[in-house]
Every structure is written in C-alpha cells, then in structure tokens.
Design a protein around this motif. Structure first.
Motif, PDB file in Angstrom:
ATOM      1  N   ALA A 396      -3.009  38.457 -25.074  1.00 11.85           N
ATOM      2  CA  ALA A 396      -1.917  38.276 -25.696  1.00 11.85           C
ATOM      3  C   ALA A 396      -0.570  38.471 -24.890  1.00 11.85           C
ATOM      4  O   ALA A 396       0.412  37.715 -25.208  1.00 11.85           O
ATOM      5  CB  ALA A 396      -1.704  39.014 -26.934  1.00 11.85           C
ATOM      6  N   ARG A 397      -0.577  39.109 -23.883  1.00 14.59           N
ATOM      7  CA  ARG A 397       0.687  39.230 -23.218  1.00 14.59           C
ATOM      8  C   ARG A 397       0.375  38.726 -21.863  1.00 14.59           C
ATOM      9  O   ARG A 397       1.352  39.044 -21.051  1.00 14.59           O
ATOM     10  CB  ARG A 397       0.939  40.922 -23.049  1.00 14.59           C
ATOM     11  N   SER A 398      -0.517  37.810 -21.692  1.00 18.54           N
ATOM     12  CA  SER A 398      -0.615  37.308 -20.316  1.00 18.54           C
ATOM     13  C   SER A 398      -0.686  35.976 -20.375  1.00 18.54           C
ATOM     14  O   SER A 398      -1.013  35.279 -21.628  1.00 18.54           O
ATOM     15  CB  SER A 398      -2.248  37.978 -19.652  1.00 18.54           C
ATOM     16  N   ARG A 399      -0.571  35.146 -19.155  1.00 22.36           N
ATOM     17  CA  ARG A 399      -0.630  33.803 -19.228  1.00 22.36           C
ATOM     18  C   ARG A 399      -1.688  33.631 -18.045  1.00 22.36           C
ATOM     19  O   ARG A 399      -1.906  32.145 -18.038  1.00 22.36           O
ATOM     20  CB  ARG A 399       0.825  33.129 -18.765  1.00 22.36           C
ATOM     21  N   HIS A 400      -1.859  34.226 -17.122  1.00 23.27           N
ATOM     22  CA  HIS A 400      -3.119  33.657 -16.085  1.00 23.27           C
ATOM     23  C   HIS A 400      -3.610  35.023 -15.867  1.00 23.27           C
ATOM     24  O   HIS A 400      -3.209  36.100 -15.164  1.00 23.27           O
ATOM     25  CB  HIS A 400      -2.118  33.369 -14.870  1.00 23.27           C
ATOM     26  N   ALA A 401      -5.016  35.225 -16.617  1.00 17.57           N
ATOM     27  CA  ALA A 401      -5.787  36.578 -16.547  1.00 17.57           C
ATOM     28  C   ALA A 401      -7.105  36.333 -16.055  1.00 17.57           C
ATOM     29  O   ALA A 401      -7.745  35.009 -16.128  1.00 17.57           O
ATOM     30  CB  ALA A 401      -5.756  37.019 -18.077  1.00 17.57           C
ATOM     31  N   PRO A 421     -13.290  29.116 -34.092  1.00 15.78           N
ATOM     32  CA  PRO A 421     -13.700  27.854 -34.597  1.00 15.78           C
ATOM     33  C   PRO A 421     -12.458  27.203 -35.007  1.00 15.78           C
ATOM     34  O   PRO A 421     -11.369  27.753 -35.060  1.00 15.78           O
ATOM     35  CB  PRO A 421     -14.702  28.301 -35.818  1.00 15.78           C
ATOM     36  N   PRO A 422     -12.434  25.588 -35.159  1.00 14.54           N
ATOM     37  CA  PRO A 422     -11.115  24.927 -35.238  1.00 14.54           C
ATOM     38  C   PRO A 422     -10.412  25.344 -36.758  1.00 14.54           C
ATOM     39  O   PRO A 422      -9.258  25.497 -36.826  1.00 14.54           O
ATOM     40  CB  PRO A 422     -11.706  23.479 -35.308  1.00 14.54           C
ATOM     41  N   GLU A 423     -11.176  25.858 -37.663  1.00 11.06           N
ATOM     42  CA  GLU A 423     -10.585  26.225 -38.855  1.00 11.06           C
ATOM     43  C   GLU A 423      -9.780  27.398 -38.792  1.00 11.06           C
ATOM     44  O   GLU A 423      -8.863  27.795 -39.816  1.00 11.06           O
ATOM     45  CB  GLU A 423     -11.577  25.946 -39.908  1.00 11.06           C
ATOM     46  N   ARG A 424      -9.976  28.353 -37.981  1.00 11.77           N
ATOM     47  CA  ARG A 424      -9.223  29.643 -37.758  1.00 11.77           C
ATOM     48  C   ARG A 424      -8.246  29.524 -36.645  1.00 11.77           C
ATOM     49  O   ARG A 424      -7.639  30.545 -36.484  1.00 11.77           O
ATOM     50  CB  ARG A 424     -10.466  30.489 -37.543  1.00 11.77           C
ATOM     51  N   ARG A 425      -8.138  28.408 -35.981  1.00 15.11           N
ATOM     52  CA  ARG A 425      -7.081  28.241 -35.093  1.00 15.11           C
ATOM     53  C   ARG A 425      -5.660  28.414 -35.635  1.00 15.11           C
ATOM     54  O   ARG A 425      -4.737  29.218 -34.896  1.00 15.11           O
ATOM     55  CB  ARG A 425      -7.194  27.189 -34.030  1.00 15.11           C
ATOM     56  N   GLY A 426      -5.291  27.875 -36.705  1.00 11.11           N
ATOM     57  CA  GLY A 426      -4.047  27.895 -37.174  1.00 11.11           C
ATOM     58  C   GLY A 426      -2.998  27.488 -36.245  1.00 11.11           C
ATOM     59  O   GLY A 426      -2.882  26.523 -35.537  1.00 11.11           O
ATOM     60  N   GLU A 427      -1.901  27.907 -36.089  1.00  6.13           N
ATOM     61  CA  GLU A 427      -0.709  27.516 -35.352  1.00  6.13           C
ATOM     62  C   GLU A 427      -0.506  28.309 -34.000  1.00  6.13           C
ATOM     63  O   GLU A 427       0.426  28.080 -33.243  1.00  6.13           O
ATOM     64  CB  GLU A 427       0.554  27.385 -36.123  1.00  6.13           C
ATOM     65  N   GLU A 428      -1.434  29.348 -33.808  1.00  7.09           N
ATOM     66  CA  GLU A 428      -1.237  30.319 -32.708  1.00  7.09           C
ATOM     67  C   GLU A 428      -1.785  29.344 -31.432  1.00  7.09           C
ATOM     68  O   GLU A 428      -2.466  28.789 -31.510  1.00  7.09           O
ATOM     69  CB  GLU A 428      -1.903  31.599 -32.829  1.00  7.09           C
ATOM     70  N   ALA A 429      -1.082  29.929 -30.263  1.00  2.00           N
ATOM     71  CA  ALA A 429      -1.794  29.249 -28.992  1.00  2.00           C
ATOM     72  C   ALA A 429      -3.062  30.036 -28.567  1.00  2.00           C
ATOM     73  O   ALA A 429      -3.006  31.169 -28.007  1.00  2.00           O
ATOM     74  CB  ALA A 429      -0.395  29.279 -27.924  1.00  2.00           C
ATOM     75  N   HIS A 430      -4.156  29.440 -28.464  1.00  2.00           N
ATOM     76  CA  HIS A 430      -5.148  29.976 -27.883  1.00  2.00           C
ATOM     77  C   HIS A 430      -5.528  29.679 -26.385  1.00  2.00           C
ATOM     78  O   HIS A 430      -5.179  28.770 -25.971  1.00  2.00           O
ATOM     79  CB  HIS A 430      -6.546  29.343 -28.601  1.00  2.00           C
ATOM     80  N   PRO A 431      -6.107  30.597 -25.797  1.00  2.00           N
ATOM     81  CA  PRO A 431      -6.298  30.627 -24.222  1.00  2.00           C
ATOM     82  C   PRO A 431      -7.170  29.588 -23.918  1.00  2.00           C
ATOM     83  O   PRO A 431      -8.156  29.135 -24.537  1.00  2.00           O
ATOM     84  CB  PRO A 431      -6.818  31.955 -24.052  1.00  2.00           C
ATOM     85  N   THR A 432      -6.882  28.767 -22.770  1.00  2.42           N
ATOM     86  CA  THR A 432      -8.032  28.051 -22.237  1.00  2.42           C
ATOM     87  C   THR A 432      -8.751  28.846 -21.232  1.00  2.42           C
ATOM     88  O   THR A 432      -8.699  29.496 -20.485  1.00  2.42           O
ATOM     89  CB  THR A 432      -7.375  27.123 -21.198  1.00  2.42           C
ATOM     90  N   ALA A 473      -2.489  30.991 -22.450  1.00  2.00           N
ATOM     91  CA  ALA A 473      -3.039  31.717 -21.483  1.00  2.00           C
ATOM     92  C   ALA A 473      -4.134  31.034 -20.866  1.00  2.00           C
ATOM     93  O   ALA A 473      -5.057  30.483 -21.721  1.00  2.00           O
ATOM     94  CB  ALA A 473      -3.336  33.245 -21.669  1.00  2.00           C
ATOM     95  N   ARG A 474      -4.408  31.021 -19.412  1.00  2.00           N
ATOM     96  CA  ARG A 474      -5.503  30.532 -18.833  1.00  2.00           C
ATOM     97  C   ARG A 474      -6.574  31.887 -18.549  1.00  2.00           C
ATOM     98  O   ARG A 474      -6.044  32.910 -17.995  1.00  2.00           O
ATOM     99  CB  ARG A 474      -5.261  29.951 -17.623  1.00  2.00           C
ATOM    100  N   VAL A 475      -7.529  31.910 -18.938  1.00  2.00           N
ATOM    101  CA  VAL A 475      -8.724  33.211 -18.826  1.00  2.00           C
ATOM    102  C   VAL A 475      -9.749  32.721 -18.017  1.00  2.00           C
ATOM    103  O   VAL A 475     -10.384  31.648 -18.692  1.00  2.00           O
ATOM    104  CB  VAL A 475      -9.134  33.728 -20.154  1.00  2.00           C
ATOM    105  N   LEU A 476     -10.051  33.198 -16.831  1.00  2.00           N
ATOM    106  CA  LEU A 476     -11.158  33.070 -16.175  1.00  2.00           C
ATOM    107  C   LEU A 476     -12.407  34.199 -16.535  1.00  2.00           C
ATOM    108  O   LEU A 476     -11.962  35.264 -15.892  1.00  2.00           O
ATOM    109  CB  LEU A 476     -10.779  32.890 -14.722  1.00  2.00           C
ATOM    110  N   LEU A 477     -13.512  33.867 -16.951  1.00  2.00           N
ATOM    111  CA  LEU A 477     -14.445  34.697 -17.006  1.00  2.00           C
ATOM    112  C   LEU A 477     -15.664  34.733 -16.129  1.00  2.00           C
ATOM    113  O   LEU A 477     -16.047  33.724 -15.830  1.00  2.00           O
ATOM    114  CB  LEU A 477     -15.186  34.606 -18.653  1.00  2.00           C
ATOM    115  N   ALA A 478     -15.637  35.965 -15.102  1.00  2.00           N
ATOM    116  CA  ALA A 478     -16.232  35.747 -13.959  1.00  2.00           C
ATOM    117  C   ALA A 478     -17.034  36.988 -13.734  1.00  2.00           C
ATOM    118  O   ALA A 478     -16.596  38.220 -14.495  1.00  2.00           O
ATOM    119  CB  ALA A 478     -15.297  35.647 -12.771  1.00  2.00           C
TER     120      ALA A 478
END
Length: 593
Positions: A396-401, A421-432, A473-478
C-alpha cells in the motif's frame, strides 16, 4: 379415509407453520446478529437503545415482545450502531526493525579524489562519453579497483556485495579491449569469438548483453548462447564471428562439443578473455543425480567421469582448452570457505584479487523489518493469509515493489490472491502483478521483466491513476533463484541513473533458507540506486523455527558483523533435488549452469 384425512391435515398444519415462520423471520431479520452480540459482549453496551426497545438483553435467541408495539426499524438501527462501534480487535503481530551498520567504507569515492573519474582509471574518451550518456558519471570503488587490471588482460577476482556495480566493472573495460583488438587485428573472423561471459541464467545473460551493447553503442557484434533461444540461430551467428558471447555454461560447452558428426560452433582458441558472473554458484554447484544419468545417456561414455561434478567439471574442461594468453575474470557476491582457494588454484598465482571489506555484510543504511506471522497458528487465520495481510500493507505504501518467494508454486498462489475479483475492486488502485520464475517460458519471463522495468505507465495504470488519483503499484513476484543478479530498476541496468528508478520496497514473503540467500535477497534494496544510496524498504515475513535464525541475522546486521556464509556444495544432492516435470520442457533443464 380416517388415515387420509389425518395425513391431509398434517400437510396443511406444516404449511401453516412454515408460512408463520417465514413471516416471523421477515419481521425480525436481526435475530442472528443479536444472538452473537449477546454471547460475545462481556460488558453491557455503553449506548442505551431507544425507549421503545427493551434494553435488557436476555440469553435467549429472541427478544420477548412487549405489550406495546415495537418499532423494529429502530432496533435495526441500534443493532447496526452497536456492531460498528465494537469491531473485533485486530491482533498486531510482533515486529523488529534493524538498520544495517555495514562496514566503514564507501561504494563511491569522495568528490575530492582523482579516482572518481573514469579517465583517471585509463578509460578512453570514447568510453567516457558513452558511460556519461548512460548516467555513469563516476565509478564505484569496485569499478575503480578492477578497471586497470581487467583492461591490462590480467586474471582478476572481484568479490563485492550486491549492488556494488560489478557488472559494469566487467563490461566497461571489456568493451574498451574489444575496440583495441579490432583496431589491432581487424574484424573477427568466421567461427571466432574474442570474449566470453558465462552466467547462471538466461535472463542474466540478456541483461549483460543489453548493457554491453549500450556501453559500446552498438559498435560490437554480440549475441547469447542459452537454452532459451534457438540452437540454429546461435550456430549461424557463431559461424559469422562474434566479438562478445554471453551464455550459460551448459550451452557454451554444447557448442564446443556437439554431437557427432557436428563440428564445434566456434573455435575455443580464438578466445582472448573469459569471465564468469556469480562465480560462487559455479564453484558450489553440483549436478543432481537425475541430470547426470540423463546426460550420460545422451553423451558419450568417455565423458562419464566429467559429468560427476557438473558444472564445475565443465568449467575445468574449458580452462584446459583455453590458450595461455587468455585472461580470466571471476565476479562473485560471496566467498564461502574454500571457494577462494579453488579460484586461485584454477587461475594461477598471478591472480589479482579485489575482495571488498564489506563482503558478506548488508550495506549500511538498509533497514529490514522482521514480522512474526506465527500468531496465525493459534487463530483461525492461515499462515498464508497472515503473510498476505502483511504483504498488502507493505504494498500500500509502494509503487515499485519486488516480492521474493522460494518456489514457483508460492509465486502463482500469491498472484491469484493479489488479483481480486472485479466485483471487489471498487475505486481503489490495485497493483499490476507480474510473475517471474523458472517454470515460465523464457518469452514469458522476458515480457514480465520488460513490463516491470518500463519507465512510463501502461494504459491500465494511467486509467487507474486518473480515476483514483494514485498511481497503482507494480509488483514482481519472483523466486530468489531466478532473480539473482538481475537489476530490476525502472529502465533496466543501462538506464538506471537515479534513485527514482530504483525499487522502493522488497518483501521476503518466504524467508531465506541460509545467510547467502538472505544477503542476496536483501541486496535488491540497493540495486539501481547509484550513488544516492537510497535503500528500499525491506520487509521479511517469518514463522516458527525461522524466527531465531532471522533474529540472529538482523542482530549481525545491526552490529555491522559479517554473516556466516558456508560452503553448500553437495547439500542439494543430500536434501534431494526434485526432478522437473515434463510439462516444463527442455528450456528449463538447459537453463542455468
């Protein structure tokens, strides 16, 4: 007839009861919340209900109706107010934060020293201009200590911690040597390669190749030789001659010793410089038994003894075939016991060793926050959900994680959890969310790295920023193994010239199994930050038996002590290395050493 009448009557009585029960439930919809409030509230509510509602709560499931008519709408409002005013208290998990003291040294020279200039190290004016275009205005300590001996063609061992600039310390003098060789000997002939860089993974090979091309400004002929690319294309490029070849040990050896009646793809005697990145992994590597058996079945019987210690045996065979004037360079971020002695034995007594005093230490200023997720065992929350909750707070406090896991399955499970899921996204910004692990195809991993390193936001991020006012935020799971050695800053290693391009959060979702892996994963906090020394926030999640080990690592960081990096040779074989499934294909088997 009497029996039929009794049955008919019982049916009607049952229907009337069901009808009455339905009306009762519709009239009193808050029976269950009221029962839960009655059982869970130890103290009486501080706010009194409306005057038209009976204020004393009874242990029964229902509230007795009074003689006057009750206003159920007022009771509903009162119950909702009590529920909102008394939320379940969230248990705060124990956490510890340790800031690494590091060693008393700088990774960049002070401004008043002459060694801070590339020209003072012997770099040509052409190379200095190219480096300045990429944002490398002054060299780091590792680059200053190794530039002259590498440019002079000596055997060099460069050991420094993560993020010290070892890759550029190799590429910069090597590009200058390639320019000098072309002026002296002319263009590389067919089937010849002048410089070879051996790396553990295909993605690291692509990164080093891109950096070499940017430093040389496309003035050299360079290519890769890894399992993730076409064999025929590699053979065609090698047949035409190359200035620089970047490849994995197994694929390079396959080009030099192909199956009969094929000829070698290039002449090993044409090599004038050979370098190995992540050399400690090469010297600690040991092939699992299933790989040895499969390779023995495909190759000749005369190589059986050679295959017993892959890939170190392949490296020894390559050293034996090199000409005497070929220089060797070894880059490493760790030197376990015995590895330095092996390197000195292979490269000779004339080896120039540049070992940093900050080796096996977390660089000064890096703060690691350890979170204890073991409390989930005593509650209804699973350990994965507890970790996921802490991860969401860090993102929540990151933009490039960057989020590091131990296995590909853990990465994929985490990706499914982060994609709401799309019905729970609401108006908040979800990470890529992007995936990066060894079970993916090389094309999928390359696409994930490109999307993560892209400086400009994509259309989804732009739309989310316009809607919410906050860029997602952009999140890379590695996995830690697949991401080792990579620079994940915005724009990549060739364009990372400022702290605004570096990572701002590193999360160890699965805690490191040993000190070497811990140093490697925490080292991502300063990759791409340059001379600004602005470290990313590091959050480590641990459970159970991991806590004493994790606390000991943090305590050493806080005191500025070195971590105990042991020689792990053969431990993978003792633990039993899992054989990759057939669905992963040959690309993953040929990946790495």
């Amino acid at each position: 007839k009497r029996a039929e009448l009794m049955a008919f009557g019982s049916v009607w009585v049952g229907a009337l009861c069901l009808h009455a029960g339905g009306l009762h439930s519709l009239r009193r919809p808050h029976t269950t919340p009221l029962r839960a409030l009655t059982k869970s509230t130890a103290n009486p509510p501080t706010e009194s209900p409306p005057s038209s509602v009976h204020s004393s709560l009874t242990p029964r499931d229902t509230v007795e109706e009074q003689e006057q008519e009750l206003s159920w709408s007022e009771l509903d409002a009162w119950l909702e107010g009590q529920h909102e005013s008394q939320p379940e208290p969230r248990q705060r998990r124990a956490r510890w934060t340790a800031t690494a003291a590091g060693h008393i040294h700088e990774h960049f020279h002070p401004h008043n020293t002459r060694m801070r200039e590339w020209a003072a190290l012997g770099a040509s004016e052409r190379l200095v201009d190219n480096l300045a275009r990429l944002g490398y205005d002054r060299p780091s300590v590792a680059q200053s200590n190794s530039f002259a001996p590498i440019a002079a063609g000596e055997n060099v061992l460069l050991a420094d911690d993560h993020g010290a600039g070892k890759t550029l310390a190799l590429v910069a003098p090597l590009v200058q040597k390639l320019w000098d060789w072309e002026e002296e000997f002319g263009r590389t002939g067919p089937g010849e390669v002048r410089a070879l860089i051996i790396v553990p993974t295909n993605d690291l090979a692509q990164q080093i190749l891109g950096l070499a091309r940017e430093v040389a400004r496309r003035s050299i002929r360079a290519s890769v030789a890894t399992g993730g690319h076409s064999w025929r294309t590699q053979c065609e490029r090698l047949a035409g001659g190359l200035d620089l070849l970047v490849g994995t040990m197994g694929r390079v050896y396959a080009h030099l010793h192909p199956r009969e009646p094929m000829a070698p793809s290039f002449d090993v005697r044409s090599l004038r410089a050979v370098a190995v990145d992540e050399a400690c992994s090469l010297y600690q590597g040991r092939a699992p038994s299933w790989l040895v058996h499969e390779t023995q079945a495909r190759w000749h019987d005369s190589r059986n003894e050679l295959l017993q210690e892959l890939p170190l045996a392949l490296w020894g065979s390559l050293l034996a075939e090199l000409e005497g004037g070929c220089s060797k360079v070894m880059l490493t971020s760790a030197l376990p016991d015995g590895v330095e002695e092996q390197i000195r034995s292979d490269l000779g007594a004339s080896l120039v060793a540049s070992v940093s005093k900050g080796l096996h230490r977390t660089r000064a200023g890096v703060a690691v926050t350890l979170v204890d997720c073991s409390s989930a065992v005593a509650s209804d929350t699973s350990i994965f959900d507890a970790k996921l909750s802490e991860l969401r707070g860090a993102l929540a406090r990151s933009r490039h994680a960057l989020v590091l896991c131990s296995t590909a399955a853990s990465c994929e499970r985490l990706e499914r959890a982060l994609r709401s899921p799309p019905e729970r996204r609401g108006e908040e910004a979800h990470p890529t969310v992007l995936l990066f692990h060894g079970s993916q195809t090389p094309k999928a991993r390359a696409a994930a790295l490109k999307a993560f390193r892209k400086p400009a936001p994509n259309w989804w991020e732009t739309a989310a920023a316009e809607r919410t006012g906050v860029a997602p935020a952009r999140v890379l799971l590695a996995t830690g193994r697949s991401a080792r050695g990579l620079d994940l800053s915005r724009g990549g290693l060739a364009e990372a010239s400022g702290a605004d391009r570096a990572l701002d959060a590193v999360v160890l979702f699965d805690f490191a199994p040993d000190a070497k892996a811990y140093l490697s994963r925490v080292g991502f906090a300063l990759r791409g930050s340059g001379a600004t020394q602005r470290a990313a926030n590091v959050t480590a999640l641990a459970i159970g038996a991991q806590l004493p080990f994790a606390k000991a690592l943090l305590a050493r960081d806080a005191r500025g002590n070195t971590q105990e990096v042991r020689d792990l040779r053969g431990e993978a074989e003792q633990r039993g290395v899992e054989r990759p499934s057939r669905r992963r294909g040959r690309a993953e088997k040929e990946e790495g050493w």
